[in-house]
Design an enzyme around this catalytic site. Structure first.
Site, PDB file in Angstrom:
ATOM      1  CD  GLU A   1     -16.538  19.837   4.290  1.00 48.24           C
ATOM      2  OE1 GLU A   1     -15.498  20.842   4.254  1.00 48.24           O
ATOM      3  OE2 GLU A   1     -17.203  19.685   3.537  1.00 48.24           O
TER       4      GLU A   1
ATOM      5  CG  HIS B   1     -15.933  25.022   7.262  1.00 47.91           C
ATOM      6  ND1 HIS B   1     -15.422  25.183   5.973  1.00 47.91           N
ATOM      7  CD2 HIS B   1     -15.216  23.907   7.875  1.00 47.91           C
ATOM      8  CE1 HIS B   1     -14.149  24.940   6.193  1.00 47.91           C
ATOM      9  NE2 HIS B   1     -14.038  24.185   7.251  1.00 47.91           N
TER      10      HIS B   1
ATOM     11  CB  SER C   1     -19.532  29.034  12.141  1.00 46.89           C
ATOM     12  OG  SER C   1     -19.648  27.541  12.096  1.00 46.89           O
TER      13      SER C   1
ATOM     14  CB  SER D   1     -11.361  30.645  -0.323  1.00 41.82           C
ATOM     15  OG  SER D   1     -11.495  31.949  -0.856  1.00 41.82           O
TER      16      SER D   1
ATOM     17  CG  ASP E   1     -14.038  20.316   0.900  1.00 39.61           C
ATOM     18  OD1 ASP E   1     -14.411  19.242   1.135  1.00 39.61           O
ATOM     19  OD2 ASP E   1     -14.739  21.074   0.547  1.00 39.61           O
TER      20      ASP E   1
ATOM     21  CG  HIS F   1     -19.385  27.751   2.918  1.00 44.14           C
ATOM     22  ND1 HIS F   1     -18.994  26.723   2.222  1.00 44.14           N
ATOM     23  CD2 HIS F   1     -18.621  28.023   3.810  1.00 44.14           C
ATOM     24  CE1 HIS F   1     -18.038  26.123   2.883  1.00 44.14           C
ATOM     25  NE2 HIS F   1     -17.853  26.905   3.867  1.00 44.14           N
ATOM     26  N   GLY F   2     -22.348  31.200   3.403  1.00 47.77           N
ATOM     27  CA  GLY F   2     -23.163  32.252   2.889  1.00 47.77           C
ATOM     28  C   GLY F   2     -24.312  32.787   3.861  1.00 47.77           C
TER      29      GLY F   2
ATOM     30  CG  ASP G   1     -11.754  28.250   3.664  1.00 44.71           C
ATOM     31  OD1 ASP G   1     -12.099  27.368   4.471  1.00 44.71           O
ATOM     32  OD2 ASP G   1     -12.634  29.055   3.797  1.00 44.71           O
TER      33      ASP G   1
ATOM     34  CG  ASN H   1     -13.842  27.710   8.822  1.00 44.60           C
ATOM     35  OD1 ASN H   1     -12.942  27.948   9.806  1.00 44.60           O
ATOM     36  ND2 ASN H   1     -13.748  27.298   7.779  1.00 44.60           N
TER      37      ASN H   1
END
Ligand code: 13P
Length: 343
Positions: free
Chosen positions: A137, A218, A220, A45, A100, A184-185, A78, A261
């Protein structure tokens, strides 16, 4: 990357895209790829590029390609936030970039459809001339990763299938990230997700309209309880949480998902392993004493995902073709950038 995804589509499997910031993570991925005979996607990223200095990452990944010549490998940016970020990644040597454009360049504010199309198209033109793959995206993911993201649960801007079709047609992207309620996270869902929060029906609707487009999931990580437990057992303070169940990812793979991802699961594995060593043997101070188990813990997670996503056993199916050849393919139309649209 384009070849890697086309081959995955042919073989009906998905390829994990694992985030890296340092040498140990790259080593863990490559050893897992060797162990399972898998093609791999290593991604960094913007946060990783600035943390490590991206030139270090470039040379580490170059070393990986030299040490494991039998493993097809893509180096992917990313969540690029602007044309300039993608351009600098391509100039450094990334073989694939994500633009993105679902967010404005601040990486936080949702952008309009038109803005997204415009910047993504610009990146596609620049990248394809140079044989580089582009992921776009449409819709906006939830959560924040490395300072990038709109936040929220991921249900605020779920992808509209009609817009996905229009976006794919107007931009010519090679792969399409969609928003289906993932984020995310570590904190994705407050219980095991069902169709009210994880919109696999939307993913299937998009696949039905764009049956040949490589879809990207994403956010995931599965955030398995055993990895959470190790962190908490050795002094961590993770709250109860759920990720994306592997069987839902496998349903996605049966419906056009080619890139998955994963970052958080590896972060948890690494942190758990380090905590365990420091907790049990506080007298230790050689970083290798905890980085080696951390690397092994990540390798175990990556190898498991490679098997679950179906990429295991496929490293030897094909010989990587050169970036120059890919560029010729885009130029002469052998590599299509026009999506097949079904009604
Ligand atoms: P996770 O936080 O679920 O691992 O997602 C990572 C990701 O999507 C990177 O782009």
């Amino acid at each position: 990357m384009r070849q890697l995804l086309d081959e995955a589509a042919k073989g009906g499997y998905g390829v994990g895209a694992f985030n890296v910031n340092n040498m140990e993570q790259i080593q863990a991925i490559m050893e897992a790829a060797k162990q399972t005979t898998s093609p791999v996607i290593i991604q960094a990223s913007r946060g990783a590029r600035s943390y490590a200095q991206d030139r270090y990452l470039y040379h580490l990944i170059l070393a990986a390609s030299e040490l494991y010549p039998e493993i097809p490998l893509a180096m992917h940016l990313d969540h690029g936030n602007s044309f300039e970020t993608c351009k600098s990644a391509i100039e450094l040597g990334f073989t694939s970039v994500m633009m993105d454009g679902s967010l404005k360049p601040d990486g936080k504010t949702p952008a309009s459809f038109e803005e997204n199309v415009e910047v993504t198209r610009k990146v596609v033109d620049f990248a394809h001339e140079r044989g580089i793959t582009v992921e776009g995206e449409i819709g906006v993911l939830g959560g924040i990763e490395d300072g990038h993201g709109a936040g929220g649960s991921g249900l605020e801007h779920v992808t509209d299938p009609d817009q996905a079709v229009e976006f794919a047609e107007k931009t010519g992207v090679d792969a399409l990230a969609i928003a289906i309620g993932t984020s995310h996270g570590a904190y994705k869902f407050s219980k095991k997700p069902d169709g009210s929060v994880l919109k696999m029906d939307i993913l299937i609707a998009i696949h039905n309209r764009l049956p040949k487009t490589h879809l990207v999931m994403h956010g995931s990580s599965s955030v398995p309880k055993d990895l959470q437990d190790v962190v908490n057992q050795y002094g961590g303070k993770l709250k109860e949480t759920w990720g994306v169940p592997v069987e839902e990812i496998q349903l996605g793979i049966r419906n056009g998902v080619r890139k998955i991802n994963v970052d958080t699961d590896n972060r948890l594995a690494i942190t758990g392993a380090i905590r365990k060593v420091l907790w049990e043997t506080p007298e230790k101070f050689d970083p290798r004493d905890y980085l080696k188990p951390a690397r092994e813990a990540m390798q175990k997670v990556v190898a498991l995902r490679m098997t679950q996503f179906g990429q295991a056993g496929h490293a030897g199916d094909y010989k990587p073709i050169s970036i120059a050849e890919i560029a010729r393919g885009y130029a002469d139309g052998t590599l299509s950038t026009k999506p097949l649209v079904a009604n």
